[in-house]
Design a protein around this motif. Structure first.
Motif, PDB file in Angstrom:
ATOM      1  N   ASP A 197      27.317  29.179  41.269  1.00 51.37           N
ATOM      2  CA  ASP A 197      28.186  30.295  41.650  1.00 51.37           C
ATOM      3  C   ASP A 197      28.621  31.091  40.436  1.00 51.37           C
ATOM      4  OD1 ASP A 197      29.798  28.198  40.701  1.00 51.37           O
ATOM      5  OD2 ASP A 197      31.485  28.749  41.980  1.00 51.37           O
ATOM      6  N   GLY A 198      28.568  30.459  39.252  1.00 52.08           N
ATOM      7  CA  GLY A 198      28.951  31.151  38.030  1.00 52.08           C
ATOM      8  C   GLY A 198      28.124  32.395  37.760  1.00 52.08           C
ATOM      9  N   PHE A 199      26.816  32.360  38.077  1.00 50.73           N
ATOM     10  CA  PHE A 199      25.989  33.552  37.899  1.00 50.73           C
ATOM     11  C   PHE A 199      26.546  34.705  38.744  1.00 50.73           C
ATOM     12  CE2 PHE A 199      22.701  30.214  37.039  1.00 50.73           C
ATOM     13  CZ  PHE A 199      22.474  30.551  35.708  1.00 50.73           C
ATOM     14  N   GLY A 200      26.916  34.379  39.973  1.00 49.91           N
ATOM     15  CA  GLY A 200      27.463  35.410  40.844  1.00 49.91           C
ATOM     16  C   GLY A 200      28.778  35.955  40.337  1.00 49.91           C
ATOM     17  N   TRP A 201      29.659  35.052  39.867  1.00 43.12           N
ATOM     18  CA  TRP A 201      30.955  35.515  39.387  1.00 43.12           C
ATOM     19  C   TRP A 201      30.807  36.428  38.174  1.00 43.12           C
ATOM     20  CZ3 TRP A 201      34.089  35.518  42.959  1.00 43.12           C
ATOM     21  CH2 TRP A 201      34.333  34.441  43.789  1.00 43.12           C
ATOM     22  N   VAL A 202      29.906  36.090  37.262  1.00 43.16           N
ATOM     23  CA  VAL A 202      29.706  36.930  36.083  1.00 43.16           C
ATOM     24  C   VAL A 202      29.212  38.318  36.490  1.00 43.16           C
ATOM     25  CG1 VAL A 202      28.290  37.236  34.018  1.00 43.16           C
ATOM     26  CG2 VAL A 202      29.312  35.009  34.498  1.00 43.16           C
ATOM     27  N   LEU A 203      28.226  38.368  37.369  1.00 45.20           N
ATOM     28  CA  LEU A 203      27.661  39.653  37.792  1.00 45.20           C
ATOM     29  C   LEU A 203      28.677  40.481  38.562  1.00 45.20           C
ATOM     30  CD1 LEU A 203      24.138  38.356  38.859  1.00 45.20           C
ATOM     31  CD2 LEU A 203      24.660  39.786  36.856  1.00 45.20           C
ATOM     32  N   TRP A 204      29.435  39.826  39.436  1.00 43.21           N
ATOM     33  CA  TRP A 204      30.471  40.549  40.178  1.00 43.21           C
ATOM     34  C   TRP A 204      31.497  41.152  39.221  1.00 43.21           C
ATOM     35  CZ3 TRP A 204      35.674  38.684  40.466  1.00 43.21           C
ATOM     36  CH2 TRP A 204      36.513  39.510  41.216  1.00 43.21           C
ATOM     37  N   ALA A 205      31.944  40.376  38.251  1.00 46.08           N
ATOM     38  CA  ALA A 205      32.944  40.878  37.311  1.00 46.08           C
ATOM     39  C   ALA A 205      32.384  42.002  36.447  1.00 46.08           C
ATOM     40  CB  ALA A 205      33.452  39.739  36.426  1.00 46.08           C
ATOM     41  N   ALA A 206      31.156  41.855  35.989  1.00 47.38           N
ATOM     42  CA  ALA A 206      30.560  42.897  35.145  1.00 47.38           C
ATOM     43  C   ALA A 206      30.442  44.212  35.910  1.00 47.38           C
ATOM     44  CB  ALA A 206      29.197  42.444  34.654  1.00 47.38           C
ATOM     45  N   GLY A 207      30.029  44.131  37.179  1.00 47.80           N
ATOM     46  CA  GLY A 207      29.924  45.340  37.971  1.00 47.80           C
ATOM     47  C   GLY A 207      31.270  45.941  38.314  1.00 47.80           C
ATOM     48  N   SER A 208      32.256  45.094  38.551  1.00 43.61           N
ATOM     49  CA  SER A 208      33.585  45.566  38.942  1.00 43.61           C
ATOM     50  C   SER A 208      34.361  46.160  37.773  1.00 43.61           C
ATOM     51  CB  SER A 208      34.387  44.410  39.550  1.00 43.61           C
ATOM     52  OG  SER A 208      33.742  43.902  40.703  1.00 43.61           O
ATOM     53  N   THR A 209      33.950  45.858  36.543  1.00 43.31           N
ATOM     54  CA  THR A 209      34.676  46.333  35.358  1.00 43.31           C
ATOM     55  C   THR A 209      33.837  47.271  34.499  1.00 43.31           C
ATOM     56  OG1 THR A 209      33.942  44.457  34.000  1.00 43.31           O
ATOM     57  CG2 THR A 209      35.978  44.160  35.271  1.00 43.31           C
ATOM     58  N   VAL A 210      32.732  47.771  35.033  1.00 40.68           N
ATOM     59  CA  VAL A 210      31.776  48.520  34.216  1.00 40.68           C
ATOM     60  C   VAL A 210      32.414  49.702  33.506  1.00 40.68           C
ATOM     61  CG1 VAL A 210      30.992  49.932  36.181  1.00 40.68           C
ATOM     62  CG2 VAL A 210      29.474  49.564  34.208  1.00 40.68           C
ATOM     63  N   GLU A 254      27.307  18.220  46.047  1.00 43.42           N
ATOM     64  CA  GLU A 254      27.017  18.675  47.401  1.00 43.42           C
ATOM     65  C   GLU A 254      25.587  18.310  47.803  1.00 43.42           C
ATOM     66  OE1 GLU A 254      29.144  19.876  49.435  1.00 43.42           O
ATOM     67  OE2 GLU A 254      30.795  20.505  48.135  1.00 43.42           O
ATOM     68  N   ARG A 255      25.406  17.973  49.063  1.00 43.82           N
ATOM     69  CA  ARG A 255      24.081  17.689  49.604  1.00 43.82           C
ATOM     70  C   ARG A 255      23.563  18.830  50.462  1.00 43.82           C
ATOM     71  NH1 ARG A 255      24.550  11.274  51.379  1.00 43.82           N
ATOM     72  NH2 ARG A 255      25.090  10.492  49.284  1.00 43.82           N
ATOM     73  N   GLN A 256      24.442  19.782  50.777  1.00 45.46           N
ATOM     74  CA  GLN A 256      24.071  20.956  51.550  1.00 45.46           C
ATOM     75  C   GLN A 256      24.532  22.208  50.807  1.00 45.46           C
ATOM     76  OE1 GLN A 256      25.116  20.945  55.805  1.00 45.46           O
ATOM     77  NE2 GLN A 256      25.850  18.843  55.536  1.00 45.46           N
ATOM     78  N   LEU A 257      23.855  23.319  51.069  1.00 41.60           N
ATOM     79  CA  LEU A 257      24.305  24.593  50.525  1.00 41.60           C
ATOM     80  C   LEU A 257      25.680  24.925  51.094  1.00 41.60           C
ATOM     81  CD1 LEU A 257      23.806  27.273  49.008  1.00 41.60           C
ATOM     82  CD2 LEU A 257      22.744  28.124  51.120  1.00 41.60           C
ATOM     83  N   THR A 258      26.563  25.414  50.225  1.00 40.99           N
ATOM     84  CA  THR A 258      27.894  25.821  50.653  1.00 40.99           C
ATOM     85  C   THR A 258      28.028  27.338  50.571  1.00 40.99           C
ATOM     86  OG1 THR A 258      28.872  25.698  48.438  1.00 40.99           O
ATOM     87  CG2 THR A 258      28.877  23.674  49.769  1.00 40.99           C
ATOM     88  N   LEU A 259      28.929  27.857  51.392  1.00 41.71           N
ATOM     89  CA  LEU A 259      29.239  29.280  51.317  1.00 41.71           C
ATOM     90  C   LEU A 259      29.903  29.604  49.982  1.00 41.71           C
ATOM     91  CD1 LEU A 259      28.849  31.688  53.207  1.00 41.71           C
ATOM     92  CD2 LEU A 259      31.198  31.349  54.010  1.00 41.71           C
ATOM     93  N   GLY A 260      30.521  28.597  49.363  1.00 40.71           N
ATOM     94  CA  GLY A 260      31.138  28.786  48.061  1.00 40.71           C
ATOM     95  C   GLY A 260      30.137  29.049  46.957  1.00 40.71           C
ATOM     96  N   THR A 261      28.867  28.715  47.171  1.00 33.96           N
ATOM     97  CA  THR A 261      27.795  29.092  46.249  1.00 33.96           C
ATOM     98  C   THR A 261      27.129  30.383  46.703  1.00 33.96           C
ATOM     99  OG1 THR A 261      27.326  26.849  45.476  1.00 33.96           O
ATOM    100  CG2 THR A 261      25.526  28.424  45.353  1.00 33.96           C
ATOM    101  N   ALA A 262      26.851  30.482  48.005  1.00 32.35           N
ATOM    102  CA  ALA A 262      26.101  31.632  48.518  1.00 32.35           C
ATOM    103  C   ALA A 262      26.885  32.938  48.393  1.00 32.35           C
ATOM    104  CB  ALA A 262      25.712  31.385  49.973  1.00 32.35           C
ATOM    105  N   ALA A 263      28.168  32.932  48.736  1.00 31.96           N
ATOM    106  CA  ALA A 263      28.933  34.181  48.760  1.00 31.96           C
ATOM    107  C   ALA A 263      29.073  34.820  47.374  1.00 31.96           C
ATOM    108  CB  ALA A 263      30.302  33.941  49.389  1.00 31.96           C
ATOM    109  N   PRO A 264      29.467  34.079  46.317  1.00 33.78           N
ATOM    110  CA  PRO A 264      29.534  34.718  44.996  1.00 33.78           C
ATOM    111  C   PRO A 264      28.168  35.205  44.504  1.00 33.78           C
ATOM    112  CG  PRO A 264      30.776  32.673  45.005  1.00 33.78           C
ATOM    113  CD  PRO A 264      29.994  32.704  46.284  1.00 33.78           C
ATOM    114  N   LEU A 265      27.107  34.442  44.787  1.00 35.15           N
ATOM    115  CA  LEU A 265      25.778  34.892  44.361  1.00 35.15           C
ATOM    116  C   LEU A 265      25.376  36.168  45.085  1.00 35.15           C
ATOM    117  CD1 LEU A 265      23.801  31.550  43.955  1.00 35.15           C
ATOM    118  CD2 LEU A 265      24.195  33.283  42.197  1.00 35.15           C
TER     119      LEU A 265
END
Length: 435
Positions: A197-210, A254-265
């Motif tokens: 999810d860290g990849f998603g958070w970095v990209l979201w922040a970079a785009g939101s603060t461009v 986790e043994r299953q994909l979580t929305l906590g990974t999918a949503a930030p990505l």
């Protein structure tokens, strides 16, 4: 975010899970007593943090403040009384005067100023904001860094927002995975597994603060971070277009994909589609479109649970909505799912737990509560609910005015105070309410 416990495990691993008998008992007479007898009452790690010096090793520049030493904090500040108090107060007030804070009076204004002070004391003079000042929290989580950067950008502190992302770029480098957290002195403080999810958070922040970092001396470093995170995030998708299984903000195996990974990505790839440029941007746009459809076909079909296989919902539903995404498809459905998640996550003390199947201990978590407020703040129909939730956060600050990580069943604060993630999200939610 987890708490460390002896032996390298974490308290969430040891205590997560819903006990049916306990949940039943919690709704009957004596429920609070049952919470306290069956679960450890979370500890408190100070009432606030205050600056005491601008000089010397960074660990010595501020200190935790408990009730016994509360009178040493100068009123309305995060500064300790002492020889260096005047320059520190001047630095604090100069920073505050340059911000765009919501409101001019009332609880919302008080909360925003307190949250801004919390961010200041956890970031001033540091390369990255730390999550908290207790030793176990004195590190930088990419998710927290992302939210702090966005909050600083929204407040008008372009330099502060840029510093967060540039410093994170230095730590991530060209690594194939993003770590759960980084030590300010370099490296990682322990062996927690990486979190995609860290990849998603970095990209979201970079785009939101461009608008804060583009055209600055740090732009090249941040652009390189964006390209690296975008390209690497694409490699972390499976053939069906969904992310691979990874720990997320719960920091559990986790043994299953979580929305906590999918949503930030998903939110991050949508930002990368406008930032990365060229073929990489086109690949990110295509991947985001496909992921959105797949998330709806899997999580959505099952009622938007935390895990793809079904079950209770969690905070991550909010990350599929503004302010994380702009005009997402199925927004009406997602907002209804947000309200259902909140119903599952609600606690008797008025706050919210991280998920609907979180342990029934009566404890509310302030970052997750603030995230819900932030999502409600972006829609006219739920703005009043956002105001009520932010007022709850205002009412449950510590005696020193800081936002704690948790609120116990009896309404008292627990965990570290302040917590950077809570402060950042409370600020952006307050700004959205005030628009």
């Amino acid at each position: 975010m987890t708490e460390d416990v002896p032996g390298g495990a974490n308290r969430r691993t040891l205590m997560t899970g819903s006990l049916a008998a306990l949940a039943l008992g919690a709704t009957t007479t004596g429920g609070v007593g049952l919470y306290r007898t069956r679960h450890e009452v979370p500890a408190t790690y100070g009432l606030t943090v205050a600056m005491r010096s601008e000089h010397g090793p960074w660990r010595g520049t501020r200190q935790l403040v408990d009730r016994e030493h509360l009178e040493q904090v100068l009123p309305g500040s995060r500064v300790l009384a002492g020889p260096e108090q005047e320059p520190l107060l001047e630095a604090q007030e100069e920073w505050l005067s340059g911000l765009t804070l919501p409101g001019s009076a009332g609880a919302l204004s008080d909360l925003a100023r307190a949250a801004a002070l919390d961010l200041w004391v956890l970031s001033a003079g540091l390369p990255l904001a730390v999550a908290g000042w207790s030793p176990m929290w004195r590190h930088a989580w990419p998710r927290d860094t992302a939210h702090v950067a966005v909050a600083l950008h929204r407040l008008g502190d372009a330099k502060g927002a840029t510093r967060q992302l540039a410093s994170l770029a230095e730590r991530v480098g060209r690594a194939p995975r993003i770590q759960a957290r980084y030590a300010l002195d370099g490296g990682t403080p322990d062996h927690r597994p990486p979190q995609d999810d860290g990849f998603g958070w970095v990209l979201w922040a970079a785009g939101s603060t461009v608008d804060s970092w583009r055209g600055t001396a740090e732009a090249g470093r941040i652009e390189a971070l964006v390209r690296h995170c975008a390209a690497t995030a694409l490699t972390r998708l499976d053939g069906d277009g969904l992310p691979r299984v990874s720990p997320d903000y719960w920091e559990l195996e986790e043994r299953q994909l979580t929305l906590g990974t999918a949503a930030p990505l998903l939110a991050g790839l949508e930002q990368a589609a406008t930032l990365a440029g060229g073929e990489l941007a086109e690949r990110c746009a295509a991947a985001a479109t496909r992921m959105d459809a797949q998330v709806h076909a899997t999580f959505g079909r099952r009622g938007w649970p935390r895990r793809i296989g079904g079950g209770a919902s969690d905070t991550a539903i909010a990350w599929l909505l503004p302010p994380y995404r702009t005009a997402p498809p199925h927004e009406t459905e997602l907002r209804a799912a947000l309200d259902e998640a909140a119903r599952q996550m609600s606690r008797p003390n008025g706050g919210y737990a991280p998920g609907g199947d979180w342990r029934e201990d009566g404890v509310a978590w302030t970052p997750e509560t603030a995230v819900l407020a932030g999502a409600w703040a972006t829609a006219d129909a739920t703005r009043e609910r956002a105001v009520e939730t932010l007022a709850w956060l205002e009412d449950h600050r510590t005696e020193a005015g800081s936002l704690p990580e948790k609120v116990r069943d009896d309404g008292s604060p627990a965990g570290p105070a302040p917590l950077a993630w809570t402060a950042a999200v409370a600020l952006t939610a307050s700004l959205d309410v005030a628009r």
